[in-house]
Design an enzyme around this catalytic site. Structure first.
Site, PDB file in Angstrom:
ATOM      1  N   GLN A 101      25.081  51.503 -16.400  1.00  0.00           N
ATOM      2  CA  GLN A 101      25.905  52.178 -15.214  1.00  0.00           C
ATOM      3  C   GLN A 101      25.864  50.479 -15.029  1.00  0.00           C
ATOM      4  O   GLN A 101      26.939  51.773 -13.777  1.00  0.00           O
ATOM      5  CB  GLN A 101      25.090  53.120 -14.870  1.00  0.00           C
ATOM      6  CG  GLN A 101      23.548  54.532 -15.493  1.00  0.00           C
ATOM      7  CD  GLN A 101      22.950  54.716 -15.271  1.00  0.00           C
ATOM      8  OE1 GLN A 101      22.798  55.452 -14.615  1.00  0.00           O
ATOM      9  NE2 GLN A 101      21.517  54.138 -16.036  1.00  0.00           N
ATOM     10  N   ASN A 102      26.268  49.591 -15.092  1.00  0.00           N
ATOM     11  CA  ASN A 102      26.123  48.840 -14.398  1.00  0.00           C
ATOM     12  C   ASN A 102      27.917  48.435 -14.374  1.00  0.00           C
ATOM     13  O   ASN A 102      28.466  48.356 -14.742  1.00  0.00           O
ATOM     14  CB  ASN A 102      25.367  47.703 -14.406  1.00  0.00           C
ATOM     15  CG  ASN A 102      23.934  47.859 -14.482  1.00  0.00           C
ATOM     16  OD1 ASN A 102      23.363  48.954 -14.030  1.00  0.00           O
ATOM     17  ND2 ASN A 102      23.275  47.222 -14.444  1.00  0.00           N
ATOM     18  N   VAL A 103      28.513  48.160 -12.903  1.00  0.00           N
ATOM     19  CA  VAL A 103      29.802  47.888 -12.625  1.00  0.00           C
ATOM     20  C   VAL A 103      30.036  46.416 -12.540  1.00  0.00           C
ATOM     21  O   VAL A 103      30.516  45.997 -12.317  1.00  0.00           O
ATOM     22  CB  VAL A 103      30.799  48.271 -11.837  1.00  0.00           C
ATOM     23  CG1 VAL A 103      30.623  49.963 -11.835  1.00  0.00           C
ATOM     24  CG2 VAL A 103      29.894  48.033 -10.530  1.00  0.00           C
ATOM     25  N   HIS A 119      30.253  53.673 -15.569  1.00  0.00           N
ATOM     26  CA  HIS A 119      30.662  53.783 -14.040  1.00  0.00           C
ATOM     27  C   HIS A 119      31.890  52.777 -14.236  1.00  0.00           C
ATOM     28  O   HIS A 119      32.336  52.183 -12.492  1.00  0.00           O
ATOM     29  CB  HIS A 119      29.174  53.508 -13.500  1.00  0.00           C
ATOM     30  CG  HIS A 119      28.225  55.136 -13.545  1.00  0.00           C
ATOM     31  ND1 HIS A 119      26.989  54.957 -12.820  1.00  0.00           N
ATOM     32  CD2 HIS A 119      28.546  55.794 -14.277  1.00  0.00           C
ATOM     33  CE1 HIS A 119      26.614  55.769 -13.300  1.00  0.00           C
ATOM     34  NE2 HIS A 119      27.543  56.430 -14.243  1.00  0.00           N
ATOM     35  N   GLY A 187      15.484  50.003 -16.372  1.00  0.00           N
ATOM     36  CA  GLY A 187      16.476  49.548 -15.035  1.00  0.00           C
ATOM     37  C   GLY A 187      16.830  50.459 -14.533  1.00  0.00           C
ATOM     38  O   GLY A 187      17.972  50.010 -14.221  1.00  0.00           O
ATOM     39  N   THR A 188      16.757  51.708 -14.855  1.00  0.00           N
ATOM     40  CA  THR A 188      17.623  52.942 -14.627  1.00  0.00           C
ATOM     41  C   THR A 188      16.159  54.247 -13.933  1.00  0.00           C
ATOM     42  O   THR A 188      15.426  54.285 -14.254  1.00  0.00           O
ATOM     43  CB  THR A 188      18.544  53.336 -15.212  1.00  0.00           C
ATOM     44  OG1 THR A 188      18.876  54.499 -14.725  1.00  0.00           O
ATOM     45  CG2 THR A 188      17.860  53.784 -16.677  1.00  0.00           C
ATOM     46  N   ALA A 231      13.148  44.423 -16.132  1.00  0.00           N
ATOM     47  CA  ALA A 231      13.057  43.711 -17.369  1.00  0.00           C
ATOM     48  C   ALA A 231      13.372  42.327 -17.708  1.00  0.00           C
ATOM     49  O   ALA A 231      13.447  42.455 -19.195  1.00  0.00           O
ATOM     50  CB  ALA A 231      14.482  44.411 -16.962  1.00  0.00           C
TER      51      ALA A 231
HETATM   52  N1  APR Z   1      13.396  45.517 -14.472  1.00  0.00           N
HETATM   53  C1  APR Z   1      13.482  46.637 -14.575  1.00  0.00           C
HETATM   54  N2  APR Z   1      14.005  47.541 -13.423  1.00  0.00           N
HETATM   55  C2  APR Z   1      14.153  47.514 -12.612  1.00  0.00           C
HETATM   56  C3  APR Z   1      13.503  45.908 -11.505  1.00  0.00           C
HETATM   57  C4  APR Z   1      13.509  45.129 -12.996  1.00  0.00           C
HETATM   58  N3  APR Z   1      13.444  44.230 -12.411  1.00  0.00           N
HETATM   59  N4  APR Z   1      13.693  46.478 -10.402  1.00  0.00           N
HETATM   60  C5  APR Z   1      13.973  47.460 -10.010  1.00  0.00           C
HETATM   61  N5  APR Z   1      13.861  48.840 -11.267  1.00  0.00           N
HETATM   62  C6  APR Z   1      14.034  49.345 -11.648  1.00  0.00           C
HETATM   63  C7  APR Z   1      13.571  50.273 -10.706  1.00  0.00           C
HETATM   64  O1  APR Z   1      12.367  50.738 -10.412  1.00  0.00           O
HETATM   65  C8  APR Z   1      15.055  51.839 -10.597  1.00  0.00           C
HETATM   66  O2  APR Z   1      13.638  52.702 -11.476  1.00  0.00           O
HETATM   67  O3  APR Z   1      15.359  50.263 -11.748  1.00  0.00           O
HETATM   68  C9  APR Z   1      16.221  51.586 -10.723  1.00  0.00           C
HETATM   69  C10 APR Z   1      17.402  51.296 -10.040  1.00  0.00           C
HETATM   70  O4  APR Z   1      17.495  52.496 -10.147  1.00  0.00           O
HETATM   71  P1  APR Z   1      18.914  52.938  -9.227  1.00  0.00           P
HETATM   72  O5  APR Z   1      19.064  51.698  -8.133  1.00  0.00           O
HETATM   73  O6  APR Z   1      18.874  54.094  -9.312  1.00  0.00           O
HETATM   74  O7  APR Z   1      20.030  52.406 -10.036  1.00  0.00           O
HETATM   75  P2  APR Z   1      20.871  53.312 -11.494  1.00  0.00           P
HETATM   76  O8  APR Z   1      20.019  54.158 -12.156  1.00  0.00           O
HETATM   77  O9  APR Z   1      21.688  52.392 -12.116  1.00  0.00           O
HETATM   78  O10 APR Z   1      21.699  54.449 -10.945  1.00  0.00           O
HETATM   79  C11 APR Z   1      22.561  54.900 -11.667  1.00  0.00           C
HETATM   80  O11 APR Z   1      23.625  55.702  -9.502  1.00  0.00           O
HETATM   81  O12 APR Z   1      24.482  55.375  -7.505  1.00  0.00           O
HETATM   82  C12 APR Z   1      25.035  55.000  -8.648  1.00  0.00           C
HETATM   83  O13 APR Z   1      26.821  54.177  -9.792  1.00  0.00           O
HETATM   84  C13 APR Z   1      25.556  54.118  -9.585  1.00  0.00           C
HETATM   85  O14 APR Z   1      24.960  53.506 -11.888  1.00  0.00           O
HETATM   86  C14 APR Z   1      24.523  53.674 -10.282  1.00  0.00           C
HETATM   87  C15 APR Z   1      23.488  55.341 -10.940  1.00  0.00           C
END
Ligand code: APR
Length: 243
Positions: A101-103, A119, A187-188, A231
């Site tokens: 999901q990372n850009v 994304h 990490g999501t 991660a």
């Molecule tokens: N290692 C693993 N996980 C981690 C770490 C780490 N070092 N640091 C934070 N996290 C976790 C957090 O606990 C959280 O659950 O990463 C997650 C980040 O969540 P979001 O900020 O919601 O990101 P993501 O899941 O990628 O969001 C999805 O939403 O905002 C839109 O398009 C955007 O691609 C993004 C999508």
């Protein structure tokens, strides 16, 4: 068995693995997670007011500047051990798909090849009207710059809230999720759909689902194995399991 050993042992013989990554995987490269990104100049803005087509229509200058700021942060970032571990894992698993999901493009920079960018990619710029990719040397300068072909504003080639995913990419991700032996969600926050549906598709097809996250998410309660932590620490421990 402790969960890490259980995951290592499952991965040792796996022939097909799909991995879904989110912004937590890039956090250790210094790219703030999406929800933590509202700092400094941008602390008073809600991402929902910046990463939507409505926000761009309302205030294209503001949205473009926010992406310039994110591009700069990302430009300074380097892949971390989580990205590197996934690139290593791809080399030893015959059928490996990395869905992100990372850009930020950091997975490819770390050497990953079979990457599905759900994304989009912040380094690419497209015409907001025609959706064609425009190289920086062809931008008509401005904030935002304009398309040299039709004069419309240019925008980052990323998927905003409320937009559909690039054609074919989600289908390929679903197929990988449905056909893998092991599905890793790393990490999501597992709340943004349709990406968040992928581990469930994998589960329904009988895959083992492993979650890597320092915190609970909606997936935690149903994942087969939950690995608590960063991660950058956990993925290297898993990917070296074949040695
Ligand atoms: N290692 C693993 N996980 C981690 C770490 C780490 N070092 N640091 C934070 N996290 C976790 C957090 O606990 C959280 O659950 O990463 C997650 C980040 O969540 P979001 O900020 O919601 O990101 P993501 O899941 O990628 O969001 C999805 O939403 O905002 C839109 O398009 C955007 O691609 C993004 C999508």
């Amino acid at each position: 068995m402790n969960p890490t050993r259980e995951a290592v042992s499952a991965l040792r013989n796996a022939r097909s693995v799909a991995v879904l990554t989110g912004s937590g995987v890039s956090a250790e490269s210094g790219v703030p997670t999406f929800r933590d990104a509202q700092t400094g100049l941008w602390e008073n803005y809600d991402p929902m007011d910046l990463a939507t087509p409505e926000a761009f229509a309302r205030n294209p200058e503001l949205v473009w500047e926010w992406y310039e700021w994110r591009r700069k942060l990302i430009g300074e970032a380097k892949p971390n051990p989580a990205h590197e571990a996934l690139s290593e894992l791809e080399k030893r698993v015959p059928d490996f798909t990395l869905i992100t999901q990372n850009v930020d493009g950091l997975h490819r920079e770390a050497g990953s090849e079979n990457v599905l960018e759900l994304h989009g990619n912040i380094h690419r710029t497209v015409c907001s009207k025609e959706r064609t990719t425009i190289e920086p040397e062809n931008f008509i300068e401005g904030t935002p710059p304009k398309c040299p072909n039709c004069g419309a504003f240019l925008r980052p080639d990323v998927v905003w809230f409320g937009e559909t995913l690039p054609v074919g990419v989600m289908e390929a991700a679903s197929e990988a999720a449905r056909n893998c032996e092991i599905f890793i969600s790393a990490g999501t926050s597992s709340v943004v759909y349709p990406a968040a549906s992928l581990p469930y598709e994998a589960m329904e097809s009988g895959s083992l689902v492993i979650e890597i996250n320092p915190d609970d998410t909606p997936l935690t309660a149903v994942a087969d194995i939950v690995l608590r932590g960063s991660a950058g620490e956990i993925l290297p421990a898993l990917s070296s399991s074949g040695e």
